[in-house]
Design a protein around this motif. Structure first.
Motif, PDB file in Angstrom:
ATOM      1  N   VAL A 100      -3.361   5.763   1.055  1.00 31.71           N
ATOM      2  CA  VAL A 100      -3.082   7.198   0.925  1.00 31.71           C
ATOM      3  C   VAL A 100      -3.117   7.572  -0.544  1.00 31.71           C
ATOM      4  O   VAL A 100      -3.009   6.721  -1.430  1.00 31.71           O
ATOM      5  CB  VAL A 100      -1.705   7.545   1.536  1.00 31.71           C
ATOM      6  CG1 VAL A 100      -1.704   7.365   3.041  1.00 31.71           C
ATOM      7  CG2 VAL A 100      -0.605   6.696   0.906  1.00 31.71           C
ATOM      8  N   ILE A 115       2.478   3.768   9.311  1.00 25.44           N
ATOM      9  CA  ILE A 115       1.496   3.890  10.394  1.00 25.44           C
ATOM     10  C   ILE A 115       2.239   3.850  11.718  1.00 25.44           C
ATOM     11  O   ILE A 115       3.012   2.916  11.985  1.00 25.44           O
ATOM     12  CB  ILE A 115       0.452   2.760  10.323  1.00 25.44           C
ATOM     13  CG1 ILE A 115      -0.352   2.887   9.029  1.00 25.44           C
ATOM     14  CG2 ILE A 115      -0.471   2.792  11.529  1.00 25.44           C
ATOM     15  CD1 ILE A 115      -1.242   1.707   8.740  1.00 25.44           C
ATOM     16  N   TYR A 138       0.126   7.922   9.526  1.00 22.30           N
ATOM     17  CA  TYR A 138      -1.146   7.786  10.219  1.00 22.30           C
ATOM     18  C   TYR A 138      -0.892   7.440  11.676  1.00 22.30           C
ATOM     19  O   TYR A 138      -0.288   6.414  11.985  1.00 22.30           O
ATOM     20  CB  TYR A 138      -1.985   6.697   9.556  1.00 22.30           C
ATOM     21  CG  TYR A 138      -3.440   6.713   9.966  1.00 22.30           C
ATOM     22  CD1 TYR A 138      -4.239   7.809   9.702  1.00 22.30           C
ATOM     23  CD2 TYR A 138      -4.009   5.617  10.601  1.00 22.30           C
ATOM     24  CE1 TYR A 138      -5.580   7.826  10.067  1.00 22.30           C
ATOM     25  CE2 TYR A 138      -5.355   5.615  10.966  1.00 22.30           C
ATOM     26  CZ  TYR A 138      -6.126   6.729  10.694  1.00 22.30           C
ATOM     27  OH  TYR A 138      -7.442   6.734  11.067  1.00 22.30           O
ATOM     28  N   MET A 172      -6.202  -2.117  10.380  1.00 19.61           N
ATOM     29  CA  MET A 172      -5.799  -0.762  10.010  1.00 19.61           C
ATOM     30  C   MET A 172      -4.542  -0.799   9.149  1.00 19.61           C
ATOM     31  O   MET A 172      -4.452  -0.105   8.128  1.00 19.61           O
ATOM     32  CB  MET A 172      -5.546   0.061  11.284  1.00 19.61           C
ATOM     33  CG  MET A 172      -4.887   1.410  11.044  1.00 19.61           C
ATOM     34  SD  MET A 172      -4.360   2.197  12.579  1.00 19.61           S
ATOM     35  CE  MET A 172      -3.170   1.004  13.203  1.00 19.61           C
ATOM     36  N   ARG A 184      -5.439  -2.189   5.578  1.00 20.59           N
ATOM     37  CA  ARG A 184      -6.412  -1.475   4.744  1.00 20.59           C
ATOM     38  C   ARG A 184      -6.103  -0.004   4.545  1.00 20.59           C
ATOM     39  O   ARG A 184      -6.666   0.628   3.650  1.00 20.59           O
ATOM     40  CB  ARG A 184      -7.807  -1.616   5.362  1.00 20.59           C
ATOM     41  CG  ARG A 184      -8.298  -3.056   5.441  1.00 20.59           C
ATOM     42  CD  ARG A 184      -9.651  -3.130   6.117  1.00 20.59           C
ATOM     43  NE  ARG A 184     -10.126  -4.513   6.245  1.00 20.59           N
ATOM     44  CZ  ARG A 184     -11.259  -4.858   6.828  1.00 20.59           C
ATOM     45  NH1 ARG A 184     -12.038  -3.922   7.372  1.00 20.59           N
ATOM     46  NH2 ARG A 184     -11.614  -6.139   6.906  1.00 20.59           N
ATOM     47  N   ARG A 185      -5.253   0.559   5.375  1.00 18.87           N
ATOM     48  CA  ARG A 185      -4.964   1.983   5.282  1.00 18.87           C
ATOM     49  C   ARG A 185      -4.386   2.320   3.911  1.00 18.87           C
ATOM     50  O   ARG A 185      -3.474   1.658   3.414  1.00 18.87           O
ATOM     51  CB  ARG A 185      -3.979   2.378   6.385  1.00 18.87           C
ATOM     52  CG  ARG A 185      -3.472   3.813   6.308  1.00 18.87           C
ATOM     53  CD  ARG A 185      -4.558   4.809   6.603  1.00 18.87           C
ATOM     54  NE  ARG A 185      -4.057   6.174   6.539  1.00 18.87           N
ATOM     55  CZ  ARG A 185      -4.823   7.240   6.481  1.00 18.87           C
ATOM     56  NH1 ARG A 185      -6.144   7.104   6.493  1.00 18.87           N
ATOM     57  NH2 ARG A 185      -4.304   8.436   6.443  1.00 18.87           N
ATOM     58  N   SER A 218      -1.888   6.288  15.582  1.00 18.44           N
ATOM     59  CA  SER A 218      -2.881   5.440  16.240  1.00 18.44           C
ATOM     60  C   SER A 218      -2.397   5.090  17.638  1.00 18.44           C
ATOM     61  O   SER A 218      -1.207   5.194  17.952  1.00 18.44           O
ATOM     62  CB  SER A 218      -3.129   4.160  15.433  1.00 18.44           C
ATOM     63  OG  SER A 218      -1.953   3.378  15.387  1.00 18.44           O
ATOM     64  N   THR A 241       2.231   2.730   2.785  1.00 17.07           N
ATOM     65  CA  THR A 241       1.765   3.539   3.912  1.00 17.07           C
ATOM     66  C   THR A 241       2.641   3.320   5.140  1.00 17.07           C
ATOM     67  O   THR A 241       3.107   2.212   5.399  1.00 17.07           O
ATOM     68  CB  THR A 241       0.310   3.184   4.271  1.00 17.07           C
ATOM     69  OG1 THR A 241       0.222   1.765   4.508  1.00 17.07           O
ATOM     70  CG2 THR A 241      -0.630   3.558   3.143  1.00 17.07           C
ATOM     71  N   LYS A 252       0.820  -1.222   0.000  1.00 14.47           N
ATOM     72  CA  LYS A 252       0.000   0.000   0.000  1.00 14.47           C
ATOM     73  C   LYS A 252       0.846   1.261   0.000  1.00 14.47           C
ATOM     74  O   LYS A 252       0.360   2.346  -0.345  1.00 14.47           O
ATOM     75  CB  LYS A 252      -0.908   0.012   1.230  1.00 14.47           C
ATOM     76  CG  LYS A 252      -1.902  -1.130   1.300  1.00 14.47           C
ATOM     77  CD  LYS A 252      -3.128  -0.852   0.468  1.00 14.47           C
ATOM     78  CE  LYS A 252      -4.200  -1.897   0.726  1.00 14.47           C
ATOM     79  NZ  LYS A 252      -5.444  -1.618  -0.014  1.00 14.47           N
TER      80      LYS A 252
END
Length: 387
Positions: free
Chosen positions: A166, A61, A128, A160, A163-164, A130, A59, A57
Motif C-alpha cells: 500500500v 488483508i 484489502y 497475496m 506481496r500486497r 478477498s 498491510t 509490508k
C-alpha cells in the motif's frame, strides 16, 4: 505465521490442516487473527474468518473463507449470486466481505491507528478484501471484481498476503511497541495470544548458560558420539581399509638381562570414566545407530539440499518429535543439528534458519504447532514429547 485464534469457545475453528499449511507458507512476520468478532459503532457486528497483518509490508488483508457442495462455475461481482456446477446459486461472498471491511476499518480507525500509526491519515486506512474457496478452480469463469480478489488455493492466499503493498504502510518499530500492538489487536478482535507467539514478537534477552551445566551437556554428547562410533565399528560388514605398506625394521635384540628377584605388582586398572558409563550400556549401544538413521530419515525427507528454509527444519523436528520410535529416547538436539547442518552445505547456515539456541528454537516451534514438548530432566540436550 503467528496465529491468534478466537477466545470464544463457541466460535468456528479453522481446519488444522489449513492452519498447518499456512504456517508452512507464511513467515512469522505475518500475524493471522481467525474467527474475529468485530464491534464497530453504528454498524452490525461482523464475524471475520481471517484477518492477516503483514508487519513488514504494513498491510491488513481481510479473507472470507467459503466451502460449497459443488465446484464454483462462475464468480460474479457485487449484486449477483455465484453459480455452482450443480445449477444452484449461492449468496455472493464478495458482498459479505465488503460489509465486514467497513466494520474492521472503523474499528481500526477508532482503536488502533490513532495510537500506533499517528502519522497515517485516518481516511487512507486501506484494507484489502478477498475470498477463498477450494471449490474455485481453473475452469471457474471469473467476472472482473471492482474491489478485492478471489482465490482457490492457500498458495494464492499466501502470495497475496506476502506481496500486497500500500502507499501508506502501517508499520511499528521493533521492540515493546510490537507486543503492545498485537495485544491491542487481539483484544479488539477477541483473540488469544500464546506464550510462544509473545516470545517470537518480543524475544527475551539471551542469558549466558551456566558453564557447569553446559560442560556436563557436552560430556554427555561426547559419550553418545562414542557409543555411536563403537556401534558403527562393531556393526557387521564393517571392514578395515588396508593402508599403504610400511617397511618394518627389526631392532637388534639386546643381551639378556637377569630378572629381578623382587616381583613388582601390576598397576591397578584405571576406573571407567563416570560420564561415559551411562551411555555405554549394551542396550544403548544397540539402539543408538538405528535411532540416528531414523532421525536422519526425517531430516533428509523434510530438509532439501538447496533453498532450505526455517519451515523445512521445523517440519523435520516435529516429525521426529512425534515419531513413536523416539517416544522413550526423545530427540537429541545436538545430533539433530548436526544432521541438518550436513544438508545445508553451500546454503544458509543453521543459525540463520533457527536463530538463538537450537533447543529453545525447537521448543518454540513445537509450542507454535500445538505440540507439547519439554526438556529431559536428566539430559538437557534431549527434547521429548510430553504426555
Amino acid at each position: 505465521m503467528l496465529h491468534f485464534p478466537s477466545k470464544n469457545t463457541a466460535a468456528h475453528r479453522p481446519a488444522q490442516t489449513d492452519v498447518a499449511r499456512l504456517h508452512q507458507l507464511l513467515g512469522d512476520h505475518v500475524w493471522a487473527f481467525s474467527n474475529c468478532r468485530v464491534d464497530a459503532p453504528g454498524l452490525q457486528v461482523a464475524e471475520v474468518d481471517w484477518l492477516f497483518y503483514n508487519s513488514l509490508k504494513g498491510t491488513f488483508i481481510l479473507s472470507e473463507w467459503k466451502r460449497y457442495p459443488a465446484a464454483v462455475v462462475q464468480v460474479m461481482d457485487e449484486g449477483k449470486p455465484w453459480l455452482l456446477a450443480s445449477g444452484s446459486t449461492v449468496s455472493n461472498p464478495v458482498e459479505q466481505v465488503g460489509r465486514q471491511l467497513q466494520a474492521v476499518r472503523r474499528a481500526l480507525q477508532l482503536n488502533i491507528c490513532r495510537k500506533y500509526f499517528p502519522a497515517a491519515e485516518q481516511h487512507s486506512i486501506n484494507l484489502y478484501p478477498s475470498v477463498y474457496s477450494p471449490q474455485i478452480n481453473g475452469e471457474t469463469r471469473r467476472e472482473r471484481l471492482r474491489y478485492g480478489v478471489v482465490h482457490g488455493s492457500l498458495e494464492e492466499v499466501a502470495q497475496m498476503v506476502e506481496r500486497r503493498a500500500v502507499t501508506t504502510p502501517l508499520v511499528v518499530p521493533d521492540g515493546s511497541a510490537r507486543i503492545d500492538l498485537v495485544e491491542a489487536l487481539a483484544e479488539l478482535f477477541r483473540c488469544s495470544i500464546s506464550s510462544a507467539a509473545r516470545r517470537k514478537i518480543h524475544p527475551p534477552v539471551p542469558t549466558r548458560p551456566d558453564p557447569a551445566v553446559r560442560m556436563a551437556a557436552i560430556h554427555r554428547e561426547l559419550a553418545a558420539l562414542h557409543v555411536e562410533l563403537a556401534t558403527l565399528l562393531d556393526s557387521p560388514g564393517t571392514q578395515a581399509v588396508p593402508g599403504p605398506a610400511v617397511p618394518v625394521t627389526v631392532p637388534p635384540v639386546p643381551a639378556a638381562v637377569p630378572a629381578p628377584s623382587v616381583l613388582v605388582p601390576a598397576p591397578a586398572p584405571a576406573p571407567p570414566l563416570p560420564l561415559l558409563s551411562p551411555a555405554s550400556t549394551p542396550a544403548r549401544a544397540v539402539t543408538a545407530a538405528p535411532r540416528t538413521a531414523h532421525l536422519q530419515h526425517h531430516v533428509t525427507t523434510h530438509v532439501p539440499l538447496s533453498k532450505a528454509k526455517a519451515q523445512h527444519v521445523c517440519a523435520a523436528f516435529l516429525a521426529a518429535l512425534q515419531d513413536g520410535q523416539f517416544r522413550h529416547s526423545g530427540v537429541h538436539i545436538g545430533l539433530f543439528g548436526s544432521l541438518v547442518g550436513q544438508r545445508l552445505k553451500g546454503g544458509p547456515a543453521l543459525a540463520s534458519l533457527a536463530p538463538g539456541s537450537l533447543r529453545t528454537w525447537c521448543l518454540a516451534q513445537a509450542a507454535a504447532a500445538g505440540v507439547a514438548a519439554s526438556i529431559d530432566a536428566i539430559d538437557p540436550s534431549i527434547v521429548r514429547l510430553t504426555g
